[in-house]
Design a protein around this motif. Structure first.
Motif, PDB file in Angstrom:
ATOM      1  N   TYR A 203      12.239  21.379  11.752  1.00  0.00           N
ATOM      2  CA  TYR A 203      11.925  20.090  11.109  1.00  0.00           C
ATOM      3  C   TYR A 203      11.103  20.320   9.845  1.00  0.00           C
ATOM      4  O   TYR A 203      11.411  19.787   8.764  1.00  0.00           O
ATOM      5  N   ARG A 204      10.062  21.130   9.963  1.00  0.00           N
ATOM      6  CA  ARG A 204       9.177  21.375   8.809  1.00  0.00           C
ATOM      7  C   ARG A 204       9.902  22.131   7.701  1.00  0.00           C
ATOM      8  O   ARG A 204       9.701  21.844   6.513  1.00  0.00           O
ATOM      9  N   GLU A 205      10.746  23.085   8.088  1.00  0.00           N
ATOM     10  CA  GLU A 205      11.474  23.862   7.079  1.00  0.00           C
ATOM     11  C   GLU A 205      12.454  22.989   6.300  1.00  0.00           C
ATOM     12  O   GLU A 205      12.637  23.181   5.088  1.00  0.00           O
ATOM     13  N   ALA A 206      13.059  22.024   6.967  1.00  0.00           N
ATOM     14  CA  ALA A 206      13.989  21.128   6.263  1.00  0.00           C
ATOM     15  C   ALA A 206      13.227  20.252   5.260  1.00  0.00           C
ATOM     16  O   ALA A 206      13.695  20.040   4.130  1.00  0.00           O
ATOM     17  N   LEU A 207      12.079  19.737   5.670  1.00  0.00           N
ATOM     18  CA  LEU A 207      11.262  18.944   4.741  1.00  0.00           C
ATOM     19  C   LEU A 207      10.865  19.785   3.525  1.00  0.00           C
ATOM     20  O   LEU A 207      10.955  19.327   2.372  1.00  0.00           O
ATOM     21  N   GLU A 208      10.448  21.021   3.796  1.00  0.00           N
ATOM     22  CA  GLU A 208      10.012  21.901   2.711  1.00  0.00           C
ATOM     23  C   GLU A 208      11.160  22.188   1.746  1.00  0.00           C
ATOM     24  O   GLU A 208      10.958  22.219   0.520  1.00  0.00           O
ATOM     25  N   LYS A 209      12.353  22.380   2.281  1.00  0.00           N
ATOM     26  CA  LYS A 209      13.509  22.679   1.438  1.00  0.00           C
ATOM     27  C   LYS A 209      13.740  21.567   0.422  1.00  0.00           C
ATOM     28  O   LYS A 209      14.121  21.840  -0.732  1.00  0.00           O
ATOM     29  N   PHE A 210      13.517  20.322   0.831  1.00  0.00           N
ATOM     30  CA  PHE A 210      13.757  19.186  -0.060  1.00  0.00           C
ATOM     31  C   PHE A 210      12.463  18.657  -0.691  1.00  0.00           C
ATOM     32  O   PHE A 210      12.435  17.540  -1.202  1.00  0.00           O
ATOM     33  N   ARG A 211      11.413  19.478  -0.609  1.00  0.00           N
ATOM     34  CA  ARG A 211      10.119  19.171  -1.246  1.00  0.00           C
ATOM     35  C   ARG A 211       9.557  17.821  -0.769  1.00  0.00           C
ATOM     36  O   ARG A 211       8.982  17.059  -1.554  1.00  0.00           O
ATOM     37  N   ILE A 212       9.737  17.564   0.519  1.00  0.00           N
ATOM     38  CA  ILE A 212       9.118  16.383   1.128  1.00  0.00           C
ATOM     39  C   ILE A 212       7.840  16.851   1.813  1.00  0.00           C
ATOM     40  O   ILE A 212       7.888  17.706   2.692  1.00  0.00           O
ATOM     41  N   PRO A 213       6.691  16.330   1.410  1.00  0.00           N
ATOM     42  CA  PRO A 213       5.432  16.803   1.993  1.00  0.00           C
ATOM     43  C   PRO A 213       5.392  16.584   3.516  1.00  0.00           C
ATOM     44  O   PRO A 213       5.785  15.535   4.008  1.00  0.00           O
ATOM     45  N   TYR A 214       4.921  17.587   4.228  1.00  0.00           N
ATOM     46  CA  TYR A 214       4.756  17.461   5.678  1.00  0.00           C
ATOM     47  C   TYR A 214       3.534  16.598   5.971  1.00  0.00           C
ATOM     48  O   TYR A 214       2.465  16.807   5.412  1.00  0.00           O
ATOM     49  N   ASP A 215       3.686  15.615   6.831  1.00  0.00           N
ATOM     50  CA  ASP A 215       2.602  14.712   7.199  1.00  0.00           C
ATOM     51  C   ASP A 215       2.497  14.717   8.722  1.00  0.00           C
ATOM     52  O   ASP A 215       3.413  14.260   9.416  1.00  0.00           O
ATOM     53  N   SER A 216       1.417  15.259   9.256  1.00  0.00           N
ATOM     54  CA  SER A 216       1.266  15.411  10.705  1.00  0.00           C
ATOM     55  C   SER A 216       1.293  14.072  11.437  1.00  0.00           C
ATOM     56  O   SER A 216       1.554  14.033  12.648  1.00  0.00           O
ATOM     57  N   ARG A 217       1.038  12.959  10.729  1.00  0.00           N
ATOM     58  CA  ARG A 217       1.068  11.647  11.375  1.00  0.00           C
ATOM     59  C   ARG A 217       2.488  11.271  11.817  1.00  0.00           C
ATOM     60  O   ARG A 217       2.655  10.386  12.669  1.00  0.00           O
ATOM     61  N   TYR A 218       3.488  11.942  11.233  1.00  0.00           N
ATOM     62  CA  TYR A 218       4.883  11.655  11.577  1.00  0.00           C
ATOM     63  C   TYR A 218       5.401  12.538  12.725  1.00  0.00           C
ATOM     64  O   TYR A 218       6.579  12.467  13.072  1.00  0.00           O
ATOM     65  N   VAL A 219       4.532  13.355  13.293  1.00  0.00           N
ATOM     66  CA  VAL A 219       4.885  14.187  14.443  1.00  0.00           C
ATOM     67  C   VAL A 219       4.099  13.685  15.648  1.00  0.00           C
ATOM     68  O   VAL A 219       2.873  13.701  15.655  1.00  0.00           O
ATOM     69  N   VAL A 220       4.829  13.202  16.651  1.00  0.00           N
ATOM     70  CA  VAL A 220       4.197  12.609  17.832  1.00  0.00           C
ATOM     71  C   VAL A 220       4.678  13.368  19.061  1.00  0.00           C
ATOM     72  O   VAL A 220       5.884  13.584  19.231  1.00  0.00           O
ATOM     73  N   ASN A 221       3.754  13.773  19.912  1.00  0.00           N
ATOM     74  CA  ASN A 221       4.138  14.480  21.132  1.00  0.00           C
ATOM     75  C   ASN A 221       4.843  13.513  22.068  1.00  0.00           C
ATOM     76  O   ASN A 221       4.238  12.549  22.541  1.00  0.00           O
ATOM     77  N   GLY A 222       6.111  13.780  22.330  1.00  0.00           N
ATOM     78  CA  GLY A 222       6.902  12.873  23.162  1.00  0.00           C
ATOM     79  C   GLY A 222       7.173  13.373  24.554  1.00  0.00           C
ATOM     80  O   GLY A 222       7.902  12.747  25.308  1.00  0.00           O
ATOM     81  N   GLY A 223       6.599  14.545  24.914  1.00  0.00           N
ATOM     82  CA  GLY A 223       6.836  15.046  26.254  1.00  0.00           C
ATOM     83  C   GLY A 223       8.300  15.401  26.480  1.00  0.00           C
ATOM     84  O   GLY A 223       9.002  15.833  25.574  1.00  0.00           O
ATOM     85  N   LEU A 224       8.768  15.173  27.719  1.00  0.00           N
ATOM     86  CA  LEU A 224      10.099  15.629  28.092  1.00  0.00           C
ATOM     87  C   LEU A 224      10.990  14.537  28.676  1.00  0.00           C
ATOM     88  O   LEU A 224      12.172  14.754  28.874  1.00  0.00           O
ATOM     89  N   THR A 225      10.433  13.362  28.948  1.00  0.00           N
ATOM     90  CA  THR A 225      11.208  12.321  29.617  1.00  0.00           C
ATOM     91  C   THR A 225      11.441  11.131  28.693  1.00  0.00           C
ATOM     92  O   THR A 225      10.811  11.005  27.635  1.00  0.00           O
ATOM     93  N   ALA A 226      12.322  10.222  29.125  1.00  0.00           N
ATOM     94  CA  ALA A 226      12.578   9.008  28.353  1.00  0.00           C
ATOM     95  C   ALA A 226      11.334   8.139  28.280  1.00  0.00           C
ATOM     96  O   ALA A 226      11.042   7.550  27.231  1.00  0.00           O
TER      97      ALA A 226
END
Length: 334
Positions: A203-226
Motif C-alpha cells: 500500500y505504501r509503495e504504491a502511494l510513493e510511486k504516485f507521489r501521494i504522501p503517506y498519512d497514518s490517519r488513513y491506516v486503521v487496524n481492522g483485525g481479521l473478522t467482518a
C-alpha cells in the motif's frame, strides 16, 4: 466402544492369534484354505476392522498428515483442504484437520494433539508469525516436517508457499490510483500476521510511486473478522477525513467495512471504491461485487503437498520457498 481384535477372533475359534493374523493378511502359504475361510467369515460376523494405525506404527509411519488452519469462515481454507486431501489421498495419505480460530494458544494445542497422533507431517497456516516458533522447531527436530502456507513465520529456515503479498497489494492500490482515487483508506491486519505487514508495505509503495504522501490517519487496524472491519470503518468515519477508496487486508474486513459505508449512505463505487486481497467467492455474493486479489489456491495446495511428501519420504528438510502470483479480479466495486 469396544473394538474386535485378533485375540477376540482367536478366542472365538480356539486357535492361535498368529494363525488369525496370517489368515487376515491373506497368507495362503501358511494357512489352510478351510481355516482361512472360517477365520475370515468369523471376522466379518464379529465386525472386525483392521487396525491401520497399529500396522503403520510398526512400519514407523501412520500415513497421516495434519492440516492446521486459522479459521473456517472464508472459503479459501476449505478449498485448500479439499485440494490437499485429493492430492495426498492419491498418494496413500489421510488428513487430520485442526482449526486454531486465530488463537496461538489453540494452535499450540492442535500441534500437540497432532504430535500425539503420530502424524508424518504438517501443513500449517500460522496464527502468529513468531509466538509458536519453539514448538515448530521442536517438531521439525523430532522428525515431523512442516510446510507453511499463505502466511510466513519469522526467523526460521522452513518451507513456505505463499503469494507475493507486497507486490499484489501494490498492484491493487495502483489500480485504484490510476482510476483517480487519491484518498485511500487501508484497513490493515494485525502486525503479528506476516502478510498484514507485507500488504501494508505494498500500500505504501504504491502511494510513493504516485507521489501521494503517506498519512497514518488513513491506516486503521481492522483485525481479521467482518465485525473488526466494520469497527475499523466506524472509527475512521468518526475522524471526518475525506476518502474515496478503501483497501482491505482481507475480504472479511472489507465486507464488514462495506456494510458500514453503505449504512452511512455512501454509494459504491461512485463515492467510494472498495477492494481487498485474499478474495474468494464471498466477494461475488454481495452487491456491488468486490474487486480482489485471489490466491491460486489449487496451485498453493499442490506445491505444499509436493514439498511435504518429498520431506516425509526422503527426510530431506531443505527449505523451499515458493512465491506464487495472485490473480487480480476487477469487479463492480471499483
Amino acid at each position: 466402544m469396544k473394538y474386535v481384535t485378533i485375540i477376540d477372533i482367536a478366542r472365538e475359534l480356539g486357535i492361535s492369534k498368529s494363525t488369525v493374523s496370517r489368515a487376515l493378511a491373506g497368507d495362503s502359504h501358511n494357512v489352510k484354505p478351510e481355516t482361512m475361510r472360517k477365520i475370515q467369515e468369523t471376522a466379518a460376523r464379529m465386525g472386525y476392522r483392521r487396525n491401520e494405525l497399529a500396522v503403520n506404527l510398526r512400519r514407523q509411519t501412520t500415513r497421516n498428515i495434519g492440516i492446521v488452519i486459522p479459521e473456517i469462515v472464508t472459503p479459501f481454507f476449505m478449498s485448500f483442504i479439499q485440494h490437499v486431501q485429493r492430492d495426498m489421498r492419491q498418494k496413500g495419505f489421510r488428513s487430520i484437520i485442526a482449526v486454531s480460530n486465530e488463537d496461538s494458544g489453540q494452535e499450540l494445542e492442535n500441534l500437540e494433539m497432532l504430535e500425539q497422533c503420530r502424524i508424518d507431517g504438517i501443513l500449517i497456516c500460522p496464527c502468529h508469525k513468531s509466538v509458536n516458533i519453539p514448538t515448530y522447531r521442536r517438531l521439525i527436530d523430532n522428525g515431523i516436517p512442516m510446510v507453511f502456507f499463505d502466511r510466513k513465520v519469522s526467523g526460521m529456515e522452513v518451507s513456505q508457499v505463499c503469494i507475493d503479498d507486497d507486490l499484489m497489494s501494490h498492484f491493487m492500490v495502483e489500480t485504484l490510483i490510476r482510476k483517480g482515487r487519491k484518498k485511500i483508506v487501508h484497513i490493515a491486519g494485525p502486525d503479528y500476521v506476516s502478510n498484514a505487514v507485507d500488504r501494508l508495505r505494498g500500500y505504501r509503495e504504491a502511494l510513493e510511486k504516485f507521489r501521494i504522501p503517506y498519512d497514518s490517519r488513513y491506516v486503521v487496524n481492522g483485525g481479521l473478522t467482518a465485525d473488526e472491519g466494520a469497527a475499523a470503518m466506524e472509527k475512521f468515519l468518526s475522524t471526518g477525513l475525506e476518502f474515496d477508496a478503501v483497501f482491505g487486508f482481507t475480504e472479511t474486513a472489507i465486507l464488514g467495512a462495506k456494510n458500514v459505508i453503505q449504512k452511512h449512505h455512501y454509494n459504491v463505487p461512485e463515492d467510494v471504491a472498495l477492494c481487498c486481497i485474499s478474495g474468494t467467492a464471498l466477494c461475488t455474493l454481495v452487491y456491488p461485487t468486490i474487486s480482489a486479489v485471489e490466491q491460486p489456491v489449487e496451485l498453493m495446495a499442490a506445491e505444499s503437498s509436493r514439498i511435504l511428501q518429498h520431506q516425509m519420504e526422503t527426510h530431506d528438510i531443505t527449505p523451499e520457498r515458493i512465491i506464487l502470483r495472485g490473480h487480480m479480479k476487477l469487479r463492480e466495486s471499483t
